[in-house]
Design a protein around this motif. Structure first.
Motif: not given
Length: 158
Positions: A57-62, A64-69, A111-115, A128-129
């Protein structure tokens, strides 16, 4: 989702293959291009005889670098919904991984939604969103939607 969902994973793209190993079944293209995996060994969280599900899945922290984890998915008994995901970068679950990032539903989605909706959005929060938009807009913790996100992420990585 039940284990029959694997047919949907295999049917998503002709390049997805099922790779059977002694303790796992992996879905993807080769060793480094996986999208899903069922691990049949013990987990440190006790799956009680059920396979352990991992999705890329994509990194869920808005911010952080958008890696696949590689994420360990905590699913409800009927495989219809999830309640937690944990980043497990190693091939097998072990006590050494206990310090990995954990995301509880619905907190990480909020968190993703707010960002993503804020006036000060930057490129990372926007990406991320977009990665989790389908899940955010559904307002659910559908495991099927999470699998769809993993499949779309896999397709982008090819």
């Amino acid at each position: 989702m039940n284990l029959i969902k694997t047919g949907e994973i295999l049917g998503f793209d002709k390049r997805i293959k099922e790779i059977v190993k002694p303790n796992s079944i992996e879905y993807g293209k080769g060793k480094n291009k996986l999208c899903a995996e069922f691990y049949f060994g013990k987990s440190c969280y006790g799956s009680r005889g059920r396979p352990n599900l991992f999705l890329r899945l994509p990194e869920p922290e808005p911010y952080l670098k958008q890696n696949t984890l590689r994420m360990y998915i905590f699913a409800e008994k009927g495989w219809a919904s999830f309640y937690r995901i944990i980043n497990y970068p190693r091939a097998f679950i072990s006590n050494k991984n206990r310090g990995c990032s954990m995301y509880q539903y619905p907190a990480f989605i909020e968190t993703i939604k707010r960002c993503g909706e804020g006036a000060l959005r930057d490129e990372r929060s926007r990406i991320c969103y977009q990665n989790y938009e389908k899940l955010i807009l559904s307002g659910t913790n559908s495991l099927e939607l999470l699998v769809d996100i993993a499949l779309e992420t896999w397709l982008k990585r090819l």
